[in-house]
Scaffold this motif. Structure first.
Motif, mmCIF file in Angstrom:
data_model
loop_
_atom_site.group_PDB
_atom_site.id
_atom_site.type_symbol
_atom_site.label_atom_id
_atom_site.label_comp_id
_atom_site.label_asym_id
_atom_site.label_seq_id
_atom_site.Cartn_x
_atom_site.Cartn_y
_atom_site.Cartn_z
ATOM 1 N N ASN A 282 0.805 -1.228 0.000
ATOM 2 C CA ASN A 282 0.000 0.000 0.000
ATOM 3 C C ASN A 282 0.832 1.270 0.000
ATOM 4 N N MET A 283 1.979 1.177 -0.640
ATOM 5 C CA MET A 283 2.840 2.359 -0.743
ATOM 6 C C MET A 283 2.948 2.697 -2.226
ATOM 7 N N GLN A 284 2.659 3.958 -2.542
ATOM 8 C CA GLN A 284 2.661 4.368 -3.948
ATOM 9 C C GLN A 284 3.959 5.061 -4.312
ATOM 10 N N SER A 285 4.318 4.949 -5.599
ATOM 11 C CA SER A 285 5.427 5.785 -6.085
ATOM 12 C C SER A 285 4.845 6.773 -7.089
ATOM 13 N N LEU A 286 5.696 7.638 -7.631
ATOM 14 C CA LEU A 286 5.215 8.577 -8.647
ATOM 15 C C LEU A 286 4.640 7.775 -9.810
ATOM 16 N N LEU A 287 3.527 8.258 -10.348
ATOM 17 C CA LEU A 287 2.892 7.588 -11.476
ATOM 18 C C LEU A 287 3.712 7.811 -12.747
ATOM 19 N N VAL A 288 3.967 6.722 -13.492
ATOM 20 C CA VAL A 288 4.573 6.868 -14.823
ATOM 21 C C VAL A 288 3.484 6.557 -15.843
ATOM 22 N N THR A 289 3.185 7.519 -16.707
ATOM 23 C CA THR A 289 2.045 7.374 -17.620
ATOM 24 C C THR A 289 2.415 6.522 -18.836
ATOM 25 N N GLU A 290 1.388 6.045 -19.518
ATOM 26 C CA GLU A 290 1.526 5.122 -20.661
ATOM 27 C C GLU A 290 2.421 5.657 -21.777
ATOM 28 N N ASP A 291 2.360 6.969 -21.998
ATOM 29 C CA ASP A 291 3.102 7.543 -23.136
ATOM 30 C C ASP A 291 4.586 7.754 -22.824
ATOM 31 N N CYS A 292 5.019 7.353 -21.621
ATOM 32 C CA CYS A 292 6.403 7.619 -21.200
ATOM 33 C C CYS A 292 7.185 6.352 -20.891
ATOM 34 N N TYR A 293 8.453 6.367 -21.261
ATOM 35 C CA TYR A 293 9.424 5.396 -20.763
ATOM 36 C C TYR A 293 10.386 6.228 -19.922
ATOM 37 N N SER A 294 10.333 6.034 -18.612
ATOM 38 C CA SER A 294 11.139 6.858 -17.713
ATOM 39 C C SER A 294 12.581 6.368 -17.680
ATOM 40 N N SER A 295 13.505 7.283 -17.479
ATOM 41 C CA SER A 295 14.900 6.865 -17.275
ATOM 42 C C SER A 295 15.153 6.574 -15.794
ATOM 43 N N TYR A 296 14.136 6.793 -14.950
ATOM 44 C CA TYR A 296 14.233 6.511 -13.512
ATOM 45 C C TYR A 296 15.519 7.036 -12.875
ATOM 46 N N HIS A 297 15.751 8.325 -13.066
ATOM 47 C CA HIS A 297 16.859 8.954 -12.342
ATOM 48 C C HIS A 297 16.648 8.802 -10.835
ATOM 49 N N LEU A 298 15.387 8.930 -10.413
ATOM 50 C CA LEU A 298 15.059 8.831 -8.985
ATOM 51 C C LEU A 298 13.883 7.883 -8.800
ATOM 52 N N TYR A 299 13.850 7.214 -7.654
ATOM 53 C CA TYR A 299 12.660 6.458 -7.279
ATOM 54 C C TYR A 299 12.030 7.178 -6.092
ATOM 55 N N ILE A 300 10.858 7.754 -6.339
ATOM 56 C CA ILE A 300 10.217 8.616 -5.333
ATOM 57 C C ILE A 300 8.914 7.978 -4.859
#
Ligand code: PLP
Length: 396
Positions: A282-300
């Motif tokens: 039950n812990m959320q992280s920042l949402l990454v939307t469908e149109d994006c491939y994140s480089s995940y500089h940070l995990y927030i």
């Protein structure tokens, strides 16, 4: 201590730097243009100008778009201070656009609202600087539409986002912006120690960036205002800086670029593992939307704390247990320097809410399986402890 971010340096990287030391050029040799070309090719963009930092790149990007006194820049309050400072270097005014709570990026809804109001009072921004927080692109298509309607320029602060994709194209292709800026600081995705890059598809802007990073000097006779005095001749035609990247830094950056895709892939694999684990808790992280491939500089992580003391306690205790948790970012308008410019935090409720919820936990390609599992379990058990403390102590 497991750091929240860390560079990965290979023997090849080391050899590349040593080769430069043994060569004829420590600066202004072949490595800088090679690095620029490689980045341009990677990003599918026409021109790239290397600088000694992303901060310098942001500064000359603003100048290259003609920013000066009497102009206004808008950026995200949830960013590193450099995203806003660049406007002030140019004598322009800075303001912020509130964020979207799910992604942490500049909210397009808030941007449009603010534009409508600014339009009525004739104080529209000249430049908007969306920041791709944690490596996820902003909604550039919508921001670009607004740029056409309200006539502002766009600089993408992609300091976190080299190697990321938006609508299946590399961040930095500048499809929806005038200039994109990258950082190669060691905590970022690839590093040149210190270093940055400004990319653009506009030849005039590219020329101006080149000139501004090296004193405002030109050496092409075709561009000079009078006939050359001889082979030694150059002209300074505007006030520039020494923001050049050295050969040593470019060689390191170029060598690192070979591993960019694998770095980003590893970051995504670890992030997916974290997502699965923390969602179950039950812990959320920042949402990454469908149109994006994140480089995940940070995990927030976005957590529910009944008061900010518990958030601070979580970060403190994680550090006491060997995990360098962090908080990205303090809203820029809360910085004493910015407070003194008269910003009022009540104008940015989402940024304030965000600031009371987030915790950055370690994510980088050199994390071992053991470290990943330590991070997961320590974060989980601390959050559980604090949540139950939460229930037994009435919130202030
Ligand atoms: C790191 C960073 C910068 C500045 O980068 P430097 O290369 O250290 O000057 C600017 N903007 C953002 C969002 C950053 O994270």
């Amino acid at each position: 201590m497991i750091p929240y971010g860390k560079q990965s340096i290979s023997q090849q990287d080391i050899d590349a730097v040593i080769d430069v030391l043994k060569s004829d050029w420590l600066t202004q040799g072949p490595k800088v243009p090679a690095f620029e070309q490689a980045i341009a090719q990677y990003c599918k963009v026409k021109f790239a100008s290397a600088t000694n930092s992303a901060t310098s790149a942001l500064h000359i990007a603003c100048l290259a778009l003609g920013l000066g006194e009497g102009d206004t820049v808008w950026t995200s309050p949830i960013s590193f201070v450099a995203s806003a400072n660049c406007a002030l270097y140019c004598g322009a005014t800075i303001d912020f656009v509130d964020i979207d709570l799910a992604t942490g990026n500049m909210s397009v809804v808030e941007l449009e609202k603010k534009l409508i109001i600014a339009d009525q009072s004739n104080c529209l921004p000249k430049v908007v600087i969306p920041v791709h927080l944690a490596g996820q692109s902003c909604d550039m298509q919508s921001i670009h539409k607004l740029a056409l309607e309200y006539n502002f320029k766009i600089i993408e602060d992609a300091s976190h986002a080299i190697g990321a994709k938006y609508l299946n194209k590399p961040v930095g292709c500048c499809q929806f912006s005038d200039i994109t800026v990258f950082s190669f600081h060691p905590v970022k995705i690839i590093t040149s120690a210190e270093g940055g890059m400004a990319v653009t598809n506009n030849q005039e802007i590219a020329k101006r960036l080149r000139r501004l990073r090296s004193h405002g000097i030109i050496s092409d006779p075709a561009e000079m205002t009078e006939q050359s005095h001889g082979p030694w001749y150059y002209q300074q035609i505007e006030l520039g800086f020494n923001y050049r990247m050295t050969e040593l830094h470019a060689a390191l950056g170029l060598s690192q670029l070979n591993r960019l895709d694998s770095f980003v892939k590893t970051r995504n694999i670890i992030a997916k593992q974290f997502d699965k684990f923390f969602t179950e808790q039950n812990m959320q992280s920042l949402l990454v939307t469908e149109d994006c491939y994140s480089s995940y500089h940070l995990y927030i992580l976005r957590l529910e704390f009944s008061n900010q003391a518990l958030q601070a306690m979580m970060i403190k205790q994680l550090r006491a247990q060997g995990i360098q948790a962090h908080l990205h970012y303090i809203p820029i308008f809360l910085q004493p320097f910015y407070k003194q410019l008269g910003f009022d935090k009540s104008a940015f409720p989402n940024a304030m809410k965000y600031y009371s919820k987030v915790v950055t936990i370690p994510l980088h390609p050199t994390l071992t399986a053991q470290e990943i599992s330590t991070v997961k379990n320590t974060v989980k058990s601390l959050y559980q402890q604090l949540s139950s403390a939460n229930k037994s102590t009435p919130s202030q």
